[in-house]
Design a protein around this motif. Sequence first.
Motif, mmCIF file in Angstrom:
data_model
loop_
_atom_site.group_PDB
_atom_site.id
_atom_site.type_symbol
_atom_site.label_atom_id
_atom_site.label_comp_id
_atom_site.label_asym_id
_atom_site.label_seq_id
_atom_site.Cartn_x
_atom_site.Cartn_y
_atom_site.Cartn_z
ATOM 1 N N LEU A 180 37.417 34.817 36.748
ATOM 2 C CA LEU A 180 38.857 34.617 36.553
ATOM 3 C C LEU A 180 39.495 35.734 35.728
ATOM 4 O O LEU A 180 40.689 36.001 35.859
ATOM 5 C CB LEU A 180 39.120 33.260 35.893
ATOM 6 N N LYS A 181 38.724 36.407 34.899
ATOM 7 C CA LYS A 181 39.228 37.523 34.095
ATOM 8 C C LYS A 181 39.071 38.868 34.803
ATOM 9 O O LYS A 181 39.605 39.873 34.352
ATOM 10 C CB LYS A 181 38.491 37.582 32.756
ATOM 11 N N GLY A 182 38.329 38.874 35.896
ATOM 12 C CA GLY A 182 38.003 40.119 36.586
ATOM 13 C C GLY A 182 39.074 40.599 37.550
ATOM 14 O O GLY A 182 40.059 39.908 37.828
ATOM 15 N N PRO A 183 38.855 41.789 38.104
ATOM 16 C CA PRO A 183 39.875 42.431 38.944
ATOM 17 C C PRO A 183 40.169 41.740 40.267
ATOM 18 O O PRO A 183 41.284 41.837 40.770
ATOM 19 C CB PRO A 183 39.311 43.829 39.177
ATOM 20 N N ILE A 184 39.200 41.045 40.837
ATOM 21 C CA ILE A 184 39.462 40.396 42.126
ATOM 22 C C ILE A 184 40.473 39.273 41.941
ATOM 23 O O ILE A 184 41.500 39.228 42.627
ATOM 24 C CB ILE A 184 38.169 39.858 42.778
ATOM 25 N N TYR A 185 40.201 38.382 40.992
ATOM 26 C CA TYR A 185 41.119 37.257 40.788
ATOM 27 C C TYR A 185 42.464 37.718 40.222
ATOM 28 O O TYR A 185 43.512 37.282 40.694
ATOM 29 C CB TYR A 185 40.513 36.182 39.866
ATOM 30 N N THR A 186 42.449 38.602 39.244
ATOM 31 C CA THR A 186 43.708 38.983 38.596
ATOM 32 C C THR A 186 44.641 39.768 39.520
ATOM 33 O O THR A 186 45.822 39.895 39.229
ATOM 34 C CB THR A 186 43.461 39.782 37.303
ATOM 35 N N SER A 187 44.114 40.251 40.648
ATOM 36 C CA SER A 187 44.970 40.994 41.585
ATOM 37 C C SER A 187 45.422 40.150 42.786
ATOM 38 O O SER A 187 46.155 40.644 43.646
ATOM 39 C CB SER A 187 44.241 42.244 42.075
ATOM 40 N N ILE A 188 45.005 38.880 42.843
ATOM 41 C CA ILE A 188 45.352 38.044 44.002
ATOM 42 C C ILE A 188 46.859 37.946 44.201
ATOM 43 O O ILE A 188 47.357 38.128 45.312
ATOM 44 C CB ILE A 188 44.737 36.629 43.878
ATOM 45 N N ALA A 189 47.596 37.631 43.155
ATOM 46 C CA ALA A 189 49.042 37.414 43.293
ATOM 47 C C ALA A 189 49.734 38.627 43.910
ATOM 48 O O ALA A 189 50.567 38.487 44.805
ATOM 49 C CB ALA A 189 49.656 37.065 41.943
#
Length: 102
Positions: free
Chosen positions: A68-77
């Motif tokens: 959740l803190k990583g680049p995959i999740y944080t770039s979803i939006a």
Amino acid sequence: MSLKVLKVTFRSAKSIDELYKMSEASLPKFRALKERGLIQKLYVSNPETEERGGIYIFESQEAVEEYLKGPIYTSIAERFETGDTLRYEIVDCNFTLYPIEK
């Protein structure tokens, strides 16, 4: 082992074809997360609500939090143009029907 299940949902401004291509292109990134505690990822959609997302099975709460803190999740939006519809839920997996193999 206390498995964790992460459910991520969102609506997207992108077409279903665009979403499919983006999801297919992301497969190597998710396969690489095996070493960081990701056991499985399912790509899901609900035609009635037009929500898309994923169901993830992780080895631990720590692995979920790292994701959740990583680049995959944080770039979803931004990548999927979700507006304010991005949501997630974490639940415990009490047991599995089949053994989880590592």
